[in-house]
Scaffold this motif. Sequence first.
Motif, PDB file in Angstrom:
ATOM      1  N   ASP A   1      25.553  33.959   8.048  1.00 15.37           N
ATOM      2  CA  ASP A   1      26.037  35.040   7.187  1.00 15.37           C
ATOM      3  C   ASP A   1      27.042  35.942   7.881  1.00 15.37           C
ATOM      4  N   GLU A   2      27.265  35.787   9.189  1.00 18.03           N
ATOM      5  CA  GLU A   2      28.223  36.624   9.907  1.00 18.03           C
ATOM      6  C   GLU A   2      29.509  35.834  10.157  1.00 18.03           C
ATOM      7  N   GLU A   3      30.589  36.401   9.690  1.00 16.78           N
ATOM      8  CA  GLU A   3      31.874  35.700   9.755  1.00 16.78           C
ATOM      9  C   GLU A   3      32.317  35.477  11.195  1.00 16.78           C
ATOM     10  N   SER A   4      32.062  36.440  12.080  1.00 15.22           N
ATOM     11  CA  SER A   4      32.510  36.289  13.468  1.00 15.22           C
ATOM     12  C   SER A   4      31.846  35.087  14.121  1.00 15.22           C
ATOM     13  N   ILE A   5      30.562  34.865  13.805  1.00 17.51           N
ATOM     14  CA  ILE A   5      29.855  33.722  14.385  1.00 17.51           C
ATOM     15  C   ILE A   5      30.394  32.428  13.784  1.00 17.51           C
ATOM     16  N   ARG A   6      30.663  32.406  12.477  1.00 14.11           N
ATOM     17  CA  ARG A   6      31.225  31.196  11.862  1.00 14.11           C
ATOM     18  C   ARG A   6      32.575  30.862  12.488  1.00 14.11           C
ATOM     19  N   THR A   7      33.388  31.903  12.709  1.00 17.61           N
ATOM     20  CA  THR A   7      34.721  31.662  13.282  1.00 17.61           C
ATOM     21  C   THR A   7      34.615  31.157  14.714  1.00 17.61           C
ATOM     22  N   GLY A   8      33.761  31.837  15.523  1.00 22.73           N
ATOM     23  CA  GLY A   8      33.622  31.426  16.916  1.00 22.73           C
ATOM     24  C   GLY A   8      33.024  30.036  17.042  1.00 22.73           C
ATOM     25  N   MET A   9      32.025  29.727  16.230  1.00 25.51           N
ATOM     26  CA  MET A   9      31.397  28.415  16.283  1.00 25.51           C
ATOM     27  C   MET A   9      32.368  27.321  15.840  1.00 25.51           C
ATOM     28  N   ARG A  10      33.140  27.603  14.813  1.00 29.41           N
ATOM     29  CA  ARG A  10      34.094  26.595  14.340  1.00 29.41           C
ATOM     30  C   ARG A  10      35.130  26.302  15.414  1.00 29.41           C
ATOM     31  N   GLU A  11      35.646  27.350  16.059  1.00 34.00           N
ATOM     32  CA  GLU A  11      36.655  27.128  17.094  1.00 34.00           C
ATOM     33  C   GLU A  11      36.067  26.343  18.260  1.00 34.00           C
ATOM     34  N   LEU A  12      34.828  26.663  18.659  1.00 33.42           N
ATOM     35  CA  LEU A  12      34.211  25.954  19.768  1.00 33.42           C
ATOM     36  C   LEU A  12      33.955  24.492  19.417  1.00 33.42           C
ATOM     37  N   LEU A  13      33.381  24.240  18.246  1.00 35.07           N
ATOM     38  CA  LEU A  13      33.071  22.864  17.850  1.00 35.07           C
ATOM     39  C   LEU A  13      34.326  22.028  17.655  1.00 35.07           C
ATOM     40  N   GLU A  14      35.363  22.666  17.175  1.00 35.96           N
ATOM     41  CA  GLU A  14      36.619  21.923  16.987  1.00 35.96           C
ATOM     42  C   GLU A  14      37.230  21.524  18.324  1.00 35.96           C
TER      43      GLU A  14
ATOM     44  N   SER B   1      22.111  25.930  10.965  1.00 37.85           N
ATOM     45  CA  SER B   1      21.905  27.116  10.138  1.00 37.85           C
ATOM     46  C   SER B   1      21.233  28.223  10.930  1.00 37.85           C
ATOM     47  N   ASP B   2      21.653  29.455  10.639  1.00 38.35           N
ATOM     48  CA  ASP B   2      20.955  30.621  11.170  1.00 38.35           C
ATOM     49  C   ASP B   2      19.623  30.749  10.436  1.00 38.35           C
ATOM     50  N   LEU B   3      18.587  31.239  11.118  1.00 42.65           N
ATOM     51  CA  LEU B   3      17.279  31.364  10.479  1.00 42.65           C
ATOM     52  C   LEU B   3      17.262  32.505   9.474  1.00 42.65           C
ATOM     53  N   ARG B   4      17.800  33.650   9.858  1.00 39.43           N
ATOM     54  CA  ARG B   4      17.795  34.813   8.968  1.00 39.43           C
ATOM     55  C   ARG B   4      19.189  34.983   8.372  1.00 39.43           C
ATOM     56  N   LEU B   5      19.290  34.731   7.070  1.00 41.87           N
ATOM     57  CA  LEU B   5      20.551  34.871   6.362  1.00 41.87           C
ATOM     58  C   LEU B   5      20.537  36.155   5.542  1.00 41.87           C
ATOM     59  N   ALA B   6      21.694  36.500   4.973  1.00 38.08           N
ATOM     60  CA  ALA B   6      21.802  37.717   4.178  1.00 38.08           C
ATOM     61  C   ALA B   6      21.025  37.574   2.872  1.00 38.08           C
ATOM     62  N   ASN B   7      20.716  38.734   2.266  1.00 36.85           N
ATOM     63  CA  ASN B   7      20.030  38.786   0.960  1.00 36.85           C
ATOM     64  C   ASN B   7      18.695  38.060   0.995  1.00 36.85           C
ATOM     65  N   ARG B   8      18.003  38.157   2.131  1.00 39.26           N
ATOM     66  CA  ARG B   8      16.670  37.589   2.311  1.00 39.26           C
ATOM     67  C   ARG B   8      16.641  36.071   2.175  1.00 39.26           C
ATOM     68  N   GLU B   9      17.779  35.432   2.338  1.00 39.88           N
ATOM     69  CA  GLU B   9      17.782  33.976   2.343  1.00 39.88           C
ATOM     70  C   GLU B   9      17.318  33.477   3.706  1.00 39.88           C
ATOM     71  N   ASP B  10      16.889  32.237   3.743  1.00 32.14           N
ATOM     72  CA  ASP B  10      16.194  31.709   4.905  1.00 32.14           C
ATOM     73  C   ASP B  10      16.823  30.391   5.318  1.00 32.14           C
ATOM     74  N   GLY B  11      17.026  30.221   6.637  1.00 35.29           N
ATOM     75  CA  GLY B  11      17.665  29.012   7.124  1.00 35.29           C
ATOM     76  C   GLY B  11      16.861  27.754   6.852  1.00 35.29           C
ATOM     77  N   ILE B  12      15.531  27.837   6.937  1.00 33.76           N
ATOM     78  CA  ILE B  12      14.699  26.665   6.674  1.00 33.76           C
ATOM     79  C   ILE B  12      14.849  26.235   5.220  1.00 33.76           C
ATOM     80  N   HIS B  13      14.850  27.208   4.305  1.00 32.58           N
ATOM     81  CA  HIS B  13      15.052  26.899   2.889  1.00 32.58           C
ATOM     82  C   HIS B  13      16.475  26.398   2.653  1.00 32.58           C
ATOM     83  N   ALA B  14      17.442  26.961   3.384  1.00 34.34           N
ATOM     84  CA  ALA B  14      18.829  26.521   3.233  1.00 34.34           C
ATOM     85  C   ALA B  14      18.974  25.050   3.610  1.00 34.34           C
ATOM     86  N   ILE B  15      18.328  24.620   4.687  1.00 34.95           N
ATOM     87  CA  ILE B  15      18.402  23.213   5.104  1.00 34.95           C
ATOM     88  C   ILE B  15      17.798  22.313   4.032  1.00 34.95           C
TER      89      ILE B  15
END
Length: 598
Positions: A487-500, A531-545
């Motif tokens: 849910d955090e854009e900075s982590i998505r951006t940093g992770m994408r750049e690293l994985l790429e 997936s992150d475990l704790r997502l925004a709006n009380r969403e959950d990484g385990i449920h997301a998977i």
Amino acid sequence: MSFSISPPASGRTQDAALEDALDRRRARLRSTQLERLLMRSYQQLVVSFVLALALWTGHWFITGKTDAIGWALIVHSAQLLQWAVARAFKLSGRAALVESARWLRRYQLTLFISATAWGLAAVVVLANETNLMVITAWAVTLLGMAGIGAHVVSAVHSAIYLWLVPLLLPLVLMMLANGGVVQTSVAVLVLGFGSMTGFFASAMHRLLRTALQTKLDNDALVRALRQQVVLVERADREKSRFLASASHDLRQPMHALGLFAGALDKHLNGTALQPTVTNMIRAIDALEQSFSAMLDISKLDAGVIQPNLQAFPIRDLFRVLHMHCSGQAEEKGLGLRFKADGKIVTSDPQLLQRVLSNLVHNALRYTREGGVVVVVRQRAGQTSLEVWDTGIGIAEDELPRVFDEFYQVTNPGRDRSRGLGMGLAIVKRLVLLMGHSLEVRSTPGRGTVFRILMKPTEMADMESVVLGADTVPAPIDEDHTVLLIDDEESIRTGMRELLETWGYQVLTAGNITEACTEVRRHAGVIDLVISDLRLANREDGIHAIERVREAYGAPLPALLMTGDTSPEQVKRAHESGHRVLFKPVRTRDLHAVLRGIP
């Protein structure tokens, strides 16, 4: 519903509160005295009824006079009244103790009536009696009732005299009225007996009152202790909740910083700025080590670490430890020796390596000259792993505290360059988790020895020892595609750049809906969900998977990443069955995990 915060109570208010507390204490004391009196009334009533019955029937049988029957009606009526009050008190239960003052007055009134009824024997029966044997029998019986009753009612001081005076005074007055030498002597003796009985009953009252006050004080201390335990448990839960939340909030930017640093190191490899990036990564690694130490405690508290005990040659573990620790020893000019003697131990290799690594690094840190020796030997039917050093030693009064969290010998200023002081706390928990024992002995100025005592390895276990071989992991397949949910854009951006930079194709999503949309939009194969475990709006990484797998139509490999270190969430993450990494994640750890996923 409303809530308000008031200023501290004034001195006058505090005095009033203290007076209220004293009133409540006096009420509790009175209630306890009353309960003691009325609950023991049945025994007193049975004894007095039997004595009165025997006394007046015996008098009637011996003398043939019926004047004792009238006295019997008075005494038995008083006893019936006493029984009625005691019965009513018992039926009222604990509610009667709220009105203890009223019930105490009722009891004292019935007690006075009963004592007066007994004392009337001197007027109704003995006034016209001339038989000395009969008079003596009645007098002895009245004195006996005086002594027994004074003992029973000694819980309340006024009740002693409400019983003794009306019971004995008529007998004394009757004897003095007769005027004879014998009667006067008996009157004096009765007065002396009554005085002594009152004195001893008063002394017993003081002892009982002290005992009751002590009991009330103990009960109050127990209640206060229980309340403090509840408050401490609540504070501990609030502290754990705060630390878990703060840890999660701190780990998120730390994780993003590590990702950006890893990508930047890849881009600046071979340039003049690479040393700066390297120093930045070292600083990040130091922070990650601090977070990891706290995470280890959370994992142990959550019970998600389970030991895998097996028999293995200690020589192989010593070789790994020598490789990891020899650099630190050489840098300080210290000796470092490992002596395996071909021993085979039964333990968890990974956890034992962590324990010994902590002990060896700790020994090297506090040793200025000489060195460290790690040996294994047999001691009293047990296998003993021992770490000896010639360091500064530990004072005797500090030995019990060295295994506490955040405690460091000779570091009262909390110098962070010397670590957090979590190493020995983790050592203690891991050793106990594996079922081993831990001992420490030290002499200040000469050195310290830590001993890990474990059960000896049986011959059957030695025969099943299998020596493993190291393998070189395969390189990452550059065609892999990863779906990243955070849910955090900075982590998505940093992770994408690293994985790429590692050759991955990366799909990103901030919530479950976006993740399912990316799955349906992507025409190719998706190889992994992170997936992150704790997502925004009380969403959950385990449920997301689970939702992503449903949308994809296949059980995709998944990796959970979380900065939440509360024991409940740590346990829940591990019980999900997915691989788990805790933020901030070091790039080399992430790289190693990704290489192991097919």
